[in-house]
Design a protein around this motif. Structure first.
Motif, PDB file in Angstrom:
ATOM      1  N   ARG A  24       0.664  -1.158   0.204  1.00  0.00           N
ATOM      2  CA  ARG A  24       0.077  -0.076  -0.049  1.00  0.00           C
ATOM      3  C   ARG A  24       0.773   1.220   0.104  1.00  0.00           C
ATOM      4  NH1 ARG A  24      -4.409  -0.512   4.697  1.00  0.00           N
ATOM      5  NH2 ARG A  24      -5.759   0.825   3.246  1.00  0.00           N
ATOM      6  N   ARG A  25       0.516   2.157  -0.932  1.00  0.00           N
ATOM      7  CA  ARG A  25       1.293   3.488  -0.953  1.00  0.00           C
ATOM      8  C   ARG A  25       0.866   4.705   0.124  1.00  0.00           C
ATOM      9  NH1 ARG A  25      -0.775   4.430  -6.770  1.00  0.00           N
ATOM     10  NH2 ARG A  25      -2.472   3.467  -5.827  1.00  0.00           N
ATOM     11  N   ILE A  26       1.680   4.859   1.010  1.00  0.00           N
ATOM     12  CA  ILE A  26       1.326   5.610   2.346  1.00  0.00           C
ATOM     13  C   ILE A  26       1.686   7.056   2.245  1.00  0.00           C
ATOM     14  CG2 ILE A  26       2.164   5.691   4.700  1.00  0.00           C
ATOM     15  CD1 ILE A  26       3.532   2.694   4.113  1.00  0.00           C
ATOM     16  N   ARG A  27       0.544   7.772   2.480  1.00  0.00           N
ATOM     17  CA  ARG A  27       0.905   9.180   2.971  1.00  0.00           C
ATOM     18  C   ARG A  27       1.199   9.340   4.388  1.00  0.00           C
ATOM     19  NH1 ARG A  27      -3.940  13.414   4.192  1.00  0.00           N
ATOM     20  NH2 ARG A  27      -2.928  15.300   3.706  1.00  0.00           N
ATOM     21  N   LEU A  28       2.417   9.592   4.579  1.00  0.00           N
ATOM     22  CA  LEU A  28       3.220  10.124   5.930  1.00  0.00           C
ATOM     23  C   LEU A  28       3.150  11.342   6.327  1.00  0.00           C
ATOM     24  CD1 LEU A  28       4.389   8.433   8.493  1.00  0.00           C
ATOM     25  CD2 LEU A  28       6.444   8.714   6.965  1.00  0.00           C
ATOM     26  N   GLY A  29       2.737  11.798   7.663  1.00  0.00           N
ATOM     27  CA  GLY A  29       2.909  12.971   8.041  1.00  0.00           C
ATOM     28  C   GLY A  29       2.478  13.193   9.442  1.00  0.00           C
ATOM     29  N   ILE A  48      -0.857   7.727   7.581  1.00  0.00           N
ATOM     30  CA  ILE A  48      -0.332   7.370   8.729  1.00  0.00           C
ATOM     31  C   ILE A  48       0.011   8.707   9.105  1.00  0.00           C
ATOM     32  CG2 ILE A  48       1.272   6.164  10.129  1.00  0.00           C
ATOM     33  CD1 ILE A  48       1.264   3.881   7.998  1.00  0.00           C
ATOM     34  N   SER A  49      -0.630   8.988  10.224  1.00  0.00           N
ATOM     35  CA  SER A  49      -0.067  10.331  11.089  1.00  0.00           C
ATOM     36  C   SER A  49       0.709   9.830  12.270  1.00  0.00           C
ATOM     37  CB  SER A  49      -1.412  11.130  11.380  1.00  0.00           C
ATOM     38  OG  SER A  49      -1.114  12.284  12.314  1.00  0.00           O
ATOM     39  N   THR A  50       1.534  10.781  12.550  1.00  0.00           N
ATOM     40  CA  THR A  50       2.155  10.577  13.963  1.00  0.00           C
ATOM     41  C   THR A  50       1.972  11.448  15.044  1.00  0.00           C
ATOM     42  OG1 THR A  50       4.037  12.213  13.136  1.00  0.00           O
ATOM     43  CG2 THR A  50       4.586   9.981  12.655  1.00  0.00           C
ATOM     44  N   ALA A  51       0.731  12.217  14.808  1.00  0.00           N
ATOM     45  CA  ALA A  51       0.214  13.216  15.749  1.00  0.00           C
ATOM     46  C   ALA A  51      -0.158  12.645  17.064  1.00  0.00           C
ATOM     47  CB  ALA A  51      -0.636  13.912  15.148  1.00  0.00           C
ATOM     48  N   GLY A 368      10.224   0.058  -3.100  1.00  0.00           N
ATOM     49  CA  GLY A 368       8.651   0.010  -3.805  1.00  0.00           C
ATOM     50  C   GLY A 368       8.272   1.299  -3.996  1.00  0.00           C
ATOM     51  N   HIS A 369       8.983   2.491  -3.455  1.00  0.00           N
ATOM     52  CA  HIS A 369       8.582   3.721  -3.702  1.00  0.00           C
ATOM     53  C   HIS A 369       6.914   4.112  -3.080  1.00  0.00           C
ATOM     54  CE1 HIS A 369      11.734   5.997  -6.277  1.00  0.00           C
ATOM     55  NE2 HIS A 369      11.876   4.779  -6.186  1.00  0.00           N
ATOM     56  N   LEU A 370       7.005   3.424  -1.835  1.00  0.00           N
ATOM     57  CA  LEU A 370       5.394   3.552  -1.137  1.00  0.00           C
ATOM     58  C   LEU A 370       5.300   4.672  -0.414  1.00  0.00           C
ATOM     59  CD1 LEU A 370       5.657  -0.354  -0.138  1.00  0.00           C
ATOM     60  CD2 LEU A 370       4.372   0.835  -2.074  1.00  0.00           C
ATOM     61  N   LEU A 371       6.387   5.293   0.220  1.00  0.00           N
ATOM     62  CA  LEU A 371       6.370   6.496   1.181  1.00  0.00           C
ATOM     63  C   LEU A 371       6.321   7.739   0.532  1.00  0.00           C
ATOM     64  CD1 LEU A 371       8.761   5.604   4.301  1.00  0.00           C
ATOM     65  CD2 LEU A 371       6.492   6.034   4.177  1.00  0.00           C
ATOM     66  N   ASN A 372       5.205   8.397   0.679  1.00  0.00           N
ATOM     67  CA  ASN A 372       5.259   9.812   0.137  1.00  0.00           C
ATOM     68  C   ASN A 372       5.598  10.049  -1.225  1.00  0.00           C
ATOM     69  OD1 ASN A 372       3.951  10.854   2.417  1.00  0.00           O
ATOM     70  ND2 ASN A 372       5.674  12.125   3.138  1.00  0.00           N
ATOM     71  N   PRO A 373       5.112   9.062  -1.986  1.00  0.00           N
ATOM     72  CA  PRO A 373       5.670   9.204  -3.347  1.00  0.00           C
ATOM     73  C   PRO A 373       5.465  10.578  -4.246  1.00  0.00           C
ATOM     74  CG  PRO A 373       3.723   7.920  -3.299  1.00  0.00           C
ATOM     75  CD  PRO A 373       4.120   8.074  -2.052  1.00  0.00           C
ATOM     76  N   GLY A 374       6.620  11.315  -4.759  1.00  0.00           N
ATOM     77  CA  GLY A 374       6.592  12.502  -5.277  1.00  0.00           C
ATOM     78  C   GLY A 374       6.741  13.777  -4.300  1.00  0.00           C
ATOM     79  N   ARG A 375       6.899  13.727  -3.133  1.00  0.00           N
ATOM     80  CA  ARG A 375       6.594  14.484  -2.386  1.00  0.00           C
ATOM     81  C   ARG A 375       8.079  15.293  -2.291  1.00  0.00           C
ATOM     82  NH1 ARG A 375       3.911  16.032   2.144  1.00  0.00           N
ATOM     83  NH2 ARG A 375       5.081  17.829   1.577  1.00  0.00           N
ATOM     84  N   LEU A 376       9.225  14.833  -2.754  1.00  0.00           N
ATOM     85  CA  LEU A 376      10.373  15.700  -2.711  1.00  0.00           C
ATOM     86  C   LEU A 376      10.504  16.329  -3.908  1.00  0.00           C
ATOM     87  CD1 LEU A 376      12.572  16.141  -0.541  1.00  0.00           C
ATOM     88  CD2 LEU A 376      13.979  14.412  -1.858  1.00  0.00           C
TER      89      LEU A 376
END
Length: 380
Positions: A24-29, A48-51, A368-376
């Motif tokens: 699963r591709r992950i939106r991390l923040g 996935i939020s670390t808040a 697998g480029h699952l973490l925040n793909p494209g964010r950088l």
């Protein structure tokens, strides 16, 4: 979209490992205050939020160090350390909502970087979680205790594309007994930089030296090329600065509000212009003059470090300015993009020769480029 909010590093590790195992591709923040920074992530399957990781892990004011979880609001970190007349002087934008982990992952720094340093200088240790579910520790609670490769440095500015920051250890600084800011307005770029250059050649050591062009000054209801110099120390030290610095002194609540407006310049611009874009240009101290002189839009510069920010109402205009800057040899990125960016809009057209190393590190942590793909900046 499913949103996971782990409350411990162990729960964060389970969440990441589970998502990665399922491909699963992950939106991390954290609080996701900087979704427009570098451009939004491409399509993802789970957030996935670390808040929820918001504890103070360890704090002994006598050591001038503190360890906090990544989801702690940065404003809460400031309140805690401020009670002991200490600070982590990063001055990040989106201050009221930003989390510690988000500030570090985005490597956001403010006006006082000139004197106190950036995230890379103030972070002395970290725990981060990989997609394999491993909790990795780097550094510690002692300044300069890292031997060999400091893995934490890879996470600073990675925009969550490598791993999830769980805990951050900071080196703190004492709050100065008092501060004062001197404002000087000039009618020309030449006059403003002559004053800046004279200040840099002097023996004075201000905490911040910011320069605004007339378009940026107007957003603060002021006129001209505006030079802001913040100094700190005892009253005797401030008296010496008063003798050597020109301009209008600003203290107390008025000074705090002035620097709040400077710190939140970018968020307030983006709120007023949802389709706007912000360029970040890094240059030498001498090259800053050319960059500011070439741009007619609002420009705010860290005039003591060589970084400036240019604000555009339209992304196409920003893209043209970015291409022009690259042609001039500037190191520049489109730091904030519109929510709906035009296809093919390049936020980082010239990443440099070391980008190949960045890609290799990305493959090591996230093949697998699952973490925040494209964010950088659309590159990683």
């Amino acid at each position: 979209m499913e949103v996971l909010r782990p409350k411990t590093p162990e729960e964060l590790a389970d969440a990441l490992a589970g998502a990665a195992a399922a491909g699963r591709r992950i939106r991390l923040g954290g609080a996701f205050t900087k979704d427009r920074m570098g451009g939004p992530a491409s399509e993802t399957d789970v957030a996935i939020s670390t808040a929820g990781l918001c504890r103070i892990v360890e704090y002994d004011p006598r050591d001038l160090t503190i360890s906090v979880e990544a989801g702690l609001p940065f404003a809460e970190l400031e309140r805690t350390t401020g009670a002991y007349r200490q600070m982590a002087p990063l001055d990040p934008p989106f201050h009221a909502q930003a989390t510690v982990g988000g500030v570090v992952a985005a490597n956001t720094n403010g006006p006082r970087r000139r004197l106190y340093g950036s995230c890379r200088d103030l972070v002395i240790g970290m725990k981060f979680v990989t997609l394999e579910g491993k909790i990795v520790s780097s550094g510690g609670m002692v300044v300069k205790n890292v031997a060999g490769l400091d893995m934490a440095k890879l996470m600073i500015g990675s925009m969550g594309t490598l791993a999830a920051i769980a805990v951050v250890n900071f080196r703190l600084a004492p709050l100065p007994p008092a501060t004062c800011t001197y404002l000087s307005a000039f009618s020309s770029l030449e006059q403003a930089f002559a004053a800046r250059n004279a200040l840099l050649k002097s023996c004075l050591q201000p905490a911040a030296i910011d320069l605004l062009n007339p378009a940026a000054s107007a957003r603060l209801d002021r006129e001209g090329w505006l030079l802001l110099v913040q100094v700190g120390g005892t009253r005797a030290v401030l008296a010496r600065y008063a003798q050597q610095l020109g301009g209008t002194p600003v203290e107390g609540e008025a000074e705090a509000e002035l620097w709040r407006r400077i710190r939140e310049f970018t968020p307030e611009f983006l709120a007023a212009h949802p389709g706007g874009a912000v360029l970040r240009i890094s240059s030498t101290l001498s090259g800053l003059r050319e960059a500011m002189g070439a741009l007619a839009v609002p420009v705010l510069a860290r005039a003591g470090t060589g970084v400036c920010y240019a604000y555009f109402h339209e992304p196409d205009e920003a893209a043209r300015a970015l291409q022009d800057g690259v042609a001039r040899g500037w190191r520049a990125v489109m730091e904030f993009l519109p929510v709906q960016s035009a296809p093919g809009l390049s936020a980082w057209p010239a990443p440099g020769a070391d980008f190949a190393i960045m890609e290799k590190i990305k493959r090591m942590f996230d093949p697998g480029h699952l973490l925040n793909p494209g964010r950088l900046y659309g590159r990683l």
